[in-house]
Design a protein around this motif. Structure first.
Motif, PDB file in Angstrom:
ATOM      1  N   ASN A  64      -7.681  -5.391  11.333  1.00 41.16           N
ATOM      2  CA  ASN A  64      -6.643  -4.471  10.872  1.00 41.16           C
ATOM      3  C   ASN A  64      -5.903  -5.054   9.683  1.00 41.16           C
ATOM      4  O   ASN A  64      -5.159  -6.037   9.812  1.00 41.16           O
ATOM      5  N   LEU A  65      -6.113  -4.452   8.514  1.00 42.52           N
ATOM      6  CA  LEU A  65      -5.416  -4.871   7.300  1.00 42.52           C
ATOM      7  C   LEU A  65      -4.102  -4.115   7.173  1.00 42.52           C
ATOM      8  O   LEU A  65      -4.078  -2.879   7.282  1.00 42.52           O
ATOM      9  N   ALA A  66      -3.018  -4.841   6.935  1.00 42.78           N
ATOM     10  CA  ALA A  66      -1.743  -4.198   6.653  1.00 42.78           C
ATOM     11  C   ALA A  66      -1.797  -3.562   5.271  1.00 42.78           C
ATOM     12  O   ALA A  66      -2.478  -4.055   4.380  1.00 42.78           O
ATOM     13  N   ARG A  67      -1.098  -2.449   5.099  1.00 45.01           N
ATOM     14  CA  ARG A  67      -1.056  -1.775   3.801  1.00 45.01           C
ATOM     15  C   ARG A  67       0.181  -2.158   3.004  1.00 45.01           C
ATOM     16  O   ARG A  67       0.212  -1.975   1.794  1.00 45.01           O
ATOM     17  N   LYS A  68       1.214  -2.667   3.682  1.00 45.26           N
ATOM     18  CA  LYS A  68       2.472  -2.996   3.017  1.00 45.26           C
ATOM     19  C   LYS A  68       2.624  -4.491   2.767  1.00 45.26           C
ATOM     20  O   LYS A  68       3.561  -4.916   2.101  1.00 45.26           O
ATOM     21  N   SER A  69       1.746  -5.290   3.324  1.00 46.96           N
ATOM     22  CA  SER A  69       1.824  -6.735   3.137  1.00 46.96           C
ATOM     23  C   SER A  69       0.399  -7.294   3.121  1.00 46.96           C
ATOM     24  O   SER A  69      -0.543  -6.632   3.538  1.00 46.96           O
ATOM     25  N   ALA A 124       1.741   2.447  11.443  1.00 50.60           N
ATOM     26  CA  ALA A 124       2.156   2.688  10.061  1.00 50.60           C
ATOM     27  C   ALA A 124       3.369   1.840   9.673  1.00 50.60           C
ATOM     28  O   ALA A 124       3.508   1.447   8.513  1.00 50.60           O
ATOM     29  N   ASP A 125       4.248   1.561  10.635  1.00 51.83           N
ATOM     30  CA  ASP A 125       5.407   0.709  10.355  1.00 51.83           C
ATOM     31  C   ASP A 125       5.044  -0.769  10.317  1.00 51.83           C
ATOM     32  O   ASP A 125       5.873  -1.600   9.930  1.00 51.83           O
ATOM     33  N   GLU A 126       3.840  -1.100  10.766  1.00 55.57           N
ATOM     34  CA  GLU A 126       3.303  -2.464  10.767  1.00 55.57           C
ATOM     35  C   GLU A 126       4.131  -3.425  11.607  1.00 55.57           C
ATOM     36  O   GLU A 126       4.130  -4.634  11.383  1.00 55.57           O
ATOM     37  N   ASP A 127       4.832  -2.873  12.614  1.00 59.35           N
ATOM     38  CA  ASP A 127       5.604  -3.721  13.513  1.00 59.35           C
ATOM     39  C   ASP A 127       4.950  -3.859  14.883  1.00 59.35           C
ATOM     40  O   ASP A 127       5.407  -4.626  15.726  1.00 59.35           O
ATOM     41  N   SER A 142     -11.255   4.710  -1.571  1.00 59.34           N
ATOM     42  CA  SER A 142     -10.215   3.811  -2.055  1.00 59.34           C
ATOM     43  C   SER A 142      -8.881   4.550  -2.010  1.00 59.34           C
ATOM     44  O   SER A 142      -8.841   5.785  -2.022  1.00 59.34           O
ATOM     45  N   PRO A 143      -7.754   3.836  -1.948  1.00 62.26           N
ATOM     46  CA  PRO A 143      -6.451   4.505  -1.866  1.00 62.26           C
ATOM     47  C   PRO A 143      -6.185   5.493  -3.002  1.00 62.26           C
ATOM     48  O   PRO A 143      -5.504   6.499  -2.793  1.00 62.26           O
ATOM     49  N   ASP A 144      -6.741   5.231  -4.202  1.00 61.46           N
ATOM     50  CA  ASP A 144      -6.475   6.136  -5.325  1.00 61.46           C
ATOM     51  C   ASP A 144      -7.474   7.287  -5.405  1.00 61.46           C
ATOM     52  O   ASP A 144      -7.400   8.124  -6.316  1.00 61.46           O
ATOM     53  N   GLY A 145      -8.429   7.352  -4.467  1.00 60.53           N
ATOM     54  CA  GLY A 145      -9.349   8.475  -4.411  1.00 60.53           C
ATOM     55  C   GLY A 145     -10.385   8.514  -5.511  1.00 60.53           C
ATOM     56  O   GLY A 145     -10.989   9.560  -5.761  1.00 60.53           O
TER      57      GLY A 145
END
Length: 372
Positions: free
Chosen positions: A23-28, A98-101, A337-340
């Motif tokens: 699981n890769l974090a998206r915010k860190s 989604a909150d990555e907590d 990819s995130p930018d589509g």
């Protein structure tokens, strides 16, 4: 391993093994994984319940030290977030909120049974792979404190746990049978509320490979890979059809044919409406599906390992790539990819043994990107 998309350089980012999903974090720059406590090995052919550790890897440090050639001991890069007791039967699927907590993980039969409603019907195995029996459950662990909270129990085997990456607390999972399920897709909130089928399917539908693609949408494959009973090419009773393209066996029942609508379906989680974005005119139909988060594109592969791109606004579909080897160790599984603008797939197209996987990037055609 981390692979640089432009240069192909690879850096090892885990040490000591892991099990199940990465699981890769998206915010860190963090990676989360499960590992057997004490690095206990799994007995081949037998899954035994062991305590599981949630491990956080610091990718910023790993990649920086790798670049300078001055790697430190593994303890400098990893942190044990907490330990899941063996009696919970955790393992396999895991998803980062989604909150990555917090992470959500699979709970085994013994623990799930403790939380079932009295008298609830527990499902038995379904289909020729003898999978799908329950009960199973979901629980969460706080990545900072290690605190564990129980979420819900269901009467069937859970698989393919994922989150909505844009909506905290929204979980998507499936009834896992190794093939068709009586009701494949499910959703629930992290507090245990809102448990329901995501896409209520009919007995003749074969739904598989759900994937959250936008804040409000999940893509699904409604398979159209089987011959209509009574027509030429139908699997005969007692025929075992396996190998690279599974699912033809009569033991799965009468499902997955094109007698009813099939194709790449997109379910709106809020309105519960479903639309078919597209379908191949022949062959197996779309198998593993995905889409861009801006809602412009959908993508899927089929049994021939061909990759198809769909313009969701015009419904136009084109084949982007074909000829990938059916002998590959895994399927293409196209993702955006995130930018589509790019699609990542797995392929054995460059492998001498026809099995070992290559990671490939397919660009969305420039002419399509210029469309309004």
């Amino acid at each position: 391993m981390a692979v640089n998309e432009k240069t192909g350089d690879m850096v090892q980012i885990t040490e000591g093994g892991y099990t199940g999903m990465l699981n890769l974090a998206r915010k860190s720059m963090k990676l989360y994984l499960l590992r057997r406590a004490g690095n206990q090995p799994e007995t081949p052919g037998q899954r035994t319940s062991t305590a599981m550790q949630l491990v956080e890897m610091d990718l910023t440090k790993i990649l920086a030290d790798s670049k300078t050639g001055k790697m430190q001991p593994v303890s400098a890069y990893q942190r044990i977030c907490g330990t899941i007791p063996a009696e919970m039967g955790a393992g396999g699927d895991m998803a980062l909120d989604a909150d990555e907590d917090k992470v959500y993980f699979h709970v085994g039969r013994a623990e799930a049974a403790k939380h079932m409603e009295p008298g609830a019907k527990v499902e038995s195995a379904f289909g020729p792979r003898n999978m799908g029996a329950g009960p199973n459950g979901l629980a969460s662990m706080n990545v900072k404190t290690g605190d564990i909270k129980y979420i819900t129990s269901v009467p069937f085997q859970i698989g393919h746990i994922q989150v909505n990456p844009w909506v905290p607390g929204e979980i998507i999972f499936c009834w896992e049978t190794g093939g068709k399920s009586p009701q494949r897709t499910w959703t629930v909130m992290a507090d245990g509320t809102g448990l329901r089928p995501l896409y209520p399917e009919a007995p003749y539908e074969w739904v598989t490979h759900e994937a959250v693609i936008t804040p409000n949408e999940v893509a699904i494959a409604i398979m159209g890979h089987r011959k209509i009973p009574g027509t030429e090419g139908e699997a005969k009773p007692g025929t075992a059809v396996g190998g690279a393209n599974p699912g033809q066996e009569t033991a799965w029942g009468q499902s997955g044919t094109r007698e009813k609508p099939t194709g790449l379906g997109i379910v709106n989680i809020r309105t519960r409406e479903m639309t078919i974005a597209g379908q191949t005119p022949s062959g197996s139909g779309l198998w593993h599906v995905g889409g861009s988060k801006d809602g412009r594109w959908a993508v899927g592969d089929d049994f021939s390992r061909s990759i198809y791109l769909i313009d969701r606004h015009t419904r136009e579909m084109i084949m982007l790539s074909t000829g990938h080897k059916e002998t590959a160790a895994d399927h293409p599984h196209p993702t955006f990819s995130p930018d589509g603008t790019r699609i990542e797939i797995q392929s054995a197209m460059l492998s001498a043994d026809g099995k070992s996987m290559n990671i490939c990037i397919i660009p969305v055609p420039e002419a399509w990107l210029k469309r309004n």
